[in-house]
Motif scaffolding. Structure first.
Motif, short mmCIF file in Angstrom:
data_model
loop_
_atom_site.label_atom_id
_atom_site.label_comp_id
_atom_site.label_asym_id
_atom_site.label_seq_id
_atom_site.Cartn_x
_atom_site.Cartn_y
_atom_site.Cartn_z
N PHE B 4 0.86 -1.18 0.00
CA PHE B 4 0.00 0.00 0.00
C PHE B 4 0.90 1.23 0.00
N VAL B 5 0.29 2.41 -0.23
CA VAL B 5 1.06 3.65 -0.32
C VAL B 5 0.84 4.46 0.96
N THR B 6 1.92 4.88 1.58
CA THR B 6 1.81 5.64 2.84
C THR B 6 1.77 7.15 2.56
N GLY B 7 1.71 7.91 3.63
CA GLY B 7 1.63 9.37 3.53
C GLY B 7 2.88 10.01 2.94
N ALA B 8 3.97 9.25 2.84
CA ALA B 8 5.20 9.82 2.24
C ALA B 8 4.97 10.25 0.80
N CYS B 9 3.90 9.74 0.19
CA CYS B 9 3.59 10.09 -1.21
C CYS B 9 2.82 11.40 -1.32
N LEU B 10 2.28 11.89 -0.17
CA LEU B 10 1.43 13.09 -0.21
C LEU B 10 2.11 14.25 -0.95
N ASP B 11 1.46 14.76 -1.96
CA ASP B 11 1.93 15.88 -2.77
C ASP B 11 3.25 15.62 -3.49
N VAL B 12 3.68 14.36 -3.52
CA VAL B 12 4.89 14.00 -4.28
C VAL B 12 4.45 13.46 -5.63
N LEU B 13 3.65 12.40 -5.61
CA LEU B 13 3.09 11.81 -6.83
C LEU B 13 4.13 11.64 -7.94
N ASP B 14 5.25 11.04 -7.58
CA ASP B 14 6.33 10.83 -8.56
C ASP B 14 5.90 9.89 -9.68
N LYS B 15 5.11 8.89 -9.34
CA LYS B 15 4.52 7.94 -10.29
C LYS B 15 5.50 6.96 -10.94
N SER B 16 6.71 6.86 -10.41
CA SER B 16 7.61 5.80 -10.90
C SER B 16 6.94 4.45 -10.75
N CYS B 17 6.17 4.32 -9.67
CA CYS B 17 5.51 3.04 -9.38
C CYS B 17 4.60 2.60 -10.52
N ILE B 18 3.91 3.58 -11.13
CA ILE B 18 2.98 3.25 -12.22
C ILE B 18 3.71 2.59 -13.38
N GLU B 19 4.96 3.06 -13.62
CA GLU B 19 5.73 2.54 -14.74
C GLU B 19 6.16 1.09 -14.50
N GLU B 20 6.16 0.67 -13.25
CA GLU B 20 6.62 -0.69 -12.94
C GLU B 20 5.49 -1.69 -12.81
N CYS B 21 4.33 -1.23 -12.37
CA CYS B 21 3.25 -2.16 -12.03
C CYS B 21 2.80 -2.96 -13.26
N PRO B 22 2.92 -4.30 -13.19
CA PRO B 22 2.54 -5.10 -14.36
C PRO B 22 1.04 -5.25 -14.54
N VAL B 23 0.25 -4.89 -13.54
CA VAL B 23 -1.20 -5.05 -13.68
C VAL B 23 -1.97 -3.73 -13.59
N ASP B 24 -1.25 -2.62 -13.67
CA ASP B 24 -1.88 -1.31 -13.74
C ASP B 24 -2.86 -1.09 -12.58
N CYS B 25 -2.39 -1.43 -11.36
CA CYS B 25 -3.32 -1.35 -10.22
C CYS B 25 -3.01 -0.21 -9.27
N ILE B 26 -2.13 0.74 -9.68
CA ILE B 26 -1.81 1.88 -8.81
C ILE B 26 -2.54 3.11 -9.34
N TYR B 27 -3.47 3.60 -8.52
CA TYR B 27 -4.39 4.66 -8.94
C TYR B 27 -3.95 6.01 -8.39
N GLU B 28 -4.21 7.06 -9.17
CA GLU B 28 -3.82 8.40 -8.75
C GLU B 28 -4.99 9.13 -8.13
N GLY B 29 -4.80 9.55 -6.87
CA GLY B 29 -5.82 10.35 -6.21
C GLY B 29 -5.44 11.82 -6.31
N GLY B 30 -6.10 12.67 -5.51
CA GLY B 30 -5.81 14.11 -5.55
C GLY B 30 -4.40 14.43 -5.06
N ARG B 31 -4.01 13.80 -3.94
CA ARG B 31 -2.73 14.15 -3.33
C ARG B 31 -1.73 13.02 -3.24
N LYS B 32 -2.16 11.79 -3.49
CA LYS B 32 -1.23 10.66 -3.42
C LYS B 32 -1.71 9.52 -4.31
N MET B 33 -0.88 8.49 -4.37
CA MET B 33 -1.21 7.29 -5.13
C MET B 33 -1.84 6.26 -4.18
#
Lengths: 326, 109
Positions: B4-33
């Motif tokens: 799961f994604v913790t608060g360390a992602c808040l307002d960072v949203l780097d999205k490197s994770c999206i590029e790696e996920c083989p099943v496209d299961c990481i969703y973008e919210g307003g302030r974090k993934m």
């Protein structure tokens, strides 16, 4: 290749599919194994070949790569037909109840039963964001024949095990090897990355491919340093794009199976709702399902033995013990 | 769902994770993934690439991470502001696009 017949087709050459192929051979069934990837091993080989797996019964710790090698050896004892680099696409029910399976390559095979050991589905290489027009004309997703790179300037793109392993394997044959990765940190096994840095390969991070150019085949690449924005042009006549994979159930969603949240519903015999089609491993769903490799192996044995009896109702569901085999 | 994604992602949203996920299961919210617990296959590919180490596992779950794990689940299973039903399991983040909302903990952080 129409007219080919087998008793069982296993869809998926991951650990569970390989074990199903072994079991089918053990029961004397003629078997074909289909997988979209050109090499067997499925998710384990494609996503974490170097991870130590600790929960395979009887093996206190084994690397993914080695587990796949062992399973392949076990399955190969009965010489299944390997149909790799192509995926199961369509099924047609024949008048005699058997199934005509068509693969994406156009190959057709007639079978009495199918075991879907499809895991998370068909793996597709993640494409390079640029240079799509050079695919197959110098740009490849897999290295299957090292000799094809002899004397070439090779650009390898990616930071995982495949990218690093291929960069290392290509060094003795290629004229030069450059590896770029969009991040400074690699996801490949640490020891391989250290070996890469000691080698003659030119390693550039955080770099991406900005453009490819050439004529009939790729000739040059423009690389972009994402930290400084600077562009660098290099000679390269071969590009290996090892950017990982995406997966989905693809054509299986059109086979009339009951699929919930990307999983196929089966009963306690591993039968799907389509006669003659069974499933095993990560792709299955039923009350109490646990997605582990050990559970998958058990399901493979269940699926194959139940498929065997469905084809010959007078046969015993219990296969006998493997120790009884000379 | 070990990841799961913790608060360390808040307002960072780097999205490197999206590029790696083989099943496209990481969703973008307003302030974090957010990782969809029903779609994640537990491969761990995303964890290795996060530049701010925001991806954590619940094996074992640490106490500071527990609220973020629950918030990650809530993103998919509760009704987010501006929606009339939970996101559930859309079967791929790229088809859904950015969700202009956050789960309760992320929204008030």
């Amino acid at each position: 290749m129409s007219g080919d017949e087998v008793d069982l087709v296993v869809v998926g050459a991951g650990p569970v599919g390989l074990y199903a192929a072994y079991y089918a051979g053990f029961r004397g069934m003629t078997t074909a194994v289909v997988d979209s990837l050109p090499e067997p091993g499925g998710q384990v080989a494609a996503l974490y070949p170097e991870k130590l797996i600790h929960d395979v019964a009887g093996l206190p710790g084994i690397r993914g790569r080695e587990l796949v090698r062992n399973l392949l050896q076990q399955a190969s004892a009965y010489s299944p037909r390997w149909l790799l680099g192509q995926s199961a696409d369509e099924i047609t029910r024949l008048d005699d109840g058997r199934i005509l399976l068509r693969l994406t390559s156009g190959t057709e095979i007639v079978t009495r039963s199918i075991v879907l050991a499809a895991g998370i589905g068909t793996f597709k290489p993640r494409p390079l964001p640029v240079g799509a027009e050079f695919l197959g004309r110098g740009v490849d997703y897999f290295v299957t024949d090292l000799d094809a790179y002899a004397g070439h300037d090779v650009l390898v793109v990616g930071g995982g095990d495949s990218a690093v392993d291929w960069a290392l394997a290509l060094q003795p044959v290629a004229r030069s090897v450059t590896l770029i990765h969009r991040r400074d940190r690699f996801t490949a096994h640490e020891a391989s990355v250290a070996e890469l840095h000691r080698s003659d390969a030119l390693v550039r991070t955080p770099f991406v491919v900005h453009a490819l150019s050439g004529d009939r085949s790729v000739r040059r690449a423009i690389l972009r340093d994402t930290a400084s924005g600077e562009l660098h042009e290099i000679d390269c006549s071969r590009v290996v794009a090892a950017l990982g994979f995406t997966a989905d159930l693809g054509p299986l969603t059109r086979w009339g199976l009951r699929i919930v949240d990307r999983h196929i519903i089966v009963d306690s015999t591993m039968s799907t709702e389509v006669p003659g089609i069974y499933a095993a491993g990560d792709v299955t769903e039923y009350p109490g399902k646990v997605r582990l490799i050990s559970v998958g192996f058990g399901e493979a044995a269940l699926a194959v033995n139940n498929a065997y009896v469905a084809g010959d109702p007078s046969a015993s569901l219990f296969p006998g013990h493997s120790t009884a085999i000379a | 769902m070990p990841f799961f994604v913790t608060g360390a992602c808040l307002d960072v949203l780097d999205k490197s994770c999206i590029e790696e996920c083989p099943v496209d299961c990481i969703y973008e919210g307003g302030r974090k993934m957010y990782i969809n617990p029903r779609e994640c296959i537990d491969c761990g590919a995303c964890e290795a690439v996060c530049p701010v180490t925001a991806i954590a596992s619940d094996l074992p779950l640490t106490e500071p991470n527990r609220p973020w794990r629950d918030d990650n689940v809530a993103f998919f299973e509760s009704v987010l502001p501006g929606r009339d039903q939970p996101l559930g399991s859309p079967g791929g983040a790229s088809g859904l696009g950015r969700v202009e909302a956050d789960a309760p903990l992320a929204a008030m952080s």
